[in-house]
Motif scaffolding. Structure first.
Motif, PDB file in Angstrom:
ATOM      1  N   ASN A 185      25.709  27.775  70.807  1.00  0.00           N
ATOM      2  CA  ASN A 185      25.398  27.566  72.134  1.00  0.00           C
ATOM      3  C   ASN A 185      25.310  29.125  73.053  1.00  0.00           C
ATOM      4  O   ASN A 185      25.984  29.235  73.737  1.00  0.00           O
ATOM      5  N   THR A 208      22.835  31.399  75.147  1.00  0.00           N
ATOM      6  CA  THR A 208      21.423  31.571  75.705  1.00  0.00           C
ATOM      7  C   THR A 208      20.963  33.058  75.661  1.00  0.00           C
ATOM      8  O   THR A 208      21.799  33.906  75.736  1.00  0.00           O
ATOM      9  N   ASN A 259      18.095  28.780  73.394  1.00  0.00           N
ATOM     10  CA  ASN A 259      19.422  28.813  73.191  1.00  0.00           C
ATOM     11  C   ASN A 259      19.767  28.175  71.836  1.00  0.00           C
ATOM     12  O   ASN A 259      18.707  27.547  71.219  1.00  0.00           O
ATOM     13  N   SER A 311      21.378  26.118  70.352  1.00  0.00           N
ATOM     14  CA  SER A 311      21.638  24.942  70.141  1.00  0.00           C
ATOM     15  C   SER A 311      20.373  24.310  69.749  1.00  0.00           C
ATOM     16  O   SER A 311      20.299  23.199  69.330  1.00  0.00           O
ATOM     17  N   GLU A 346      23.363  35.807  76.927  1.00  0.00           N
ATOM     18  CA  GLU A 346      24.318  35.327  78.091  1.00  0.00           C
ATOM     19  C   GLU A 346      24.531  36.211  79.414  1.00  0.00           C
ATOM     20  O   GLU A 346      25.386  36.622  79.836  1.00  0.00           O
TER      21      GLU A 346
END
Length: 203
Positions: free
Chosen positions: A128, A130, A144, A146, A193
């Motif tokens: 997870n 970004t 991302n 994910s 992030e």
């Protein structure tokens, strides 16, 4: 060291290039001469009129591994970074038409931009993360981890079935949608992030 790259790992990117969704990870490699030296602008090569930026999350291998089980893969990398896989899209299209390898389009000198690395422990989960690429101050790509078809641990395990992983090897884990042509005087900035890890001028 080896630079191992994963292609077609984000569904929206597969769709934007009208590629077939793969049944297993697509692997290609870059030589160490593909690494763009630090603080050096990227110069568009003379053989292409359509070089695209592809922002990617990177992991650095920290110990030798072969036939790594997915459940143990997390032990084989301890740093996460950001990279740009520059792709000569016009050259790649011609090669794909003839069923030929991609190296001339993907592995040319300076085609791999590699940021500084951050400790993996800085992230709550590598599944997870970004990340974003801005071009001239505007968001061009945002993704991302994910959304990956194959997660990082799955990639490490899969790659190790074919290639022995060694300390210092770097894996490019795939790019999200938004790839686009770069032009002289563009400025590319990469964030993970919301922390800036890359800033690059295009010549």
């Amino acid at each position: 060291m080896k630079i191992i790259c994963i292609g077609r790992n984000y569904v929206n990117h597969i769709e934007e290039l009208n590629n077939e969704r793969p049944d297993e990870p697509v692997i290609f490699m870059k030589p160490d001469t593909a690494i763009l030296p630090k603080k050096t602008p990227f110069t568009i090569p003379e053989f292409s009129n359509d070089v695209h930026h592809e922002i990617e999350v990177l992991v650095k291998i920290c110990k030798v591994g072969k036939y790594i089980d997915t459940k143990f893969a997390h032990k084989y990398y301890d740093e996460v970074g950001l990279g740009i896989d520059f792709t000569a899209r016009d050259v790649q299209a011609k090669l794909k038409e003839k069923g030929l390898p991609w190296e001339k389009a993907k592995a040319f000198d300076g085609s791999a931009v590699i940021s500084e690395f951050l400790p993996k422990k800085d992230f709550i989960s590598v599944e997870n993360i970004t990340f974003e690429l801005q071009k001239n101050g505007t968001t061009a790509q945002k993704g991302n981890t994910s959304h990956m078809l194959w997660k990082i641990d799955e990639i490490v395990s899969y790659v190790s079935q074919y290639f022995t992983l060694k300390k210092g090897d770097i894996i490019f884990t795939g790019t999200p949608e938004g790839v686009a042509k770069v032009s002289p005087n563009d400025v590319l900035e990469g964030f993970i992030e919301n922390k800036q890890l890359l800033r690059l001028h295009i010549k």
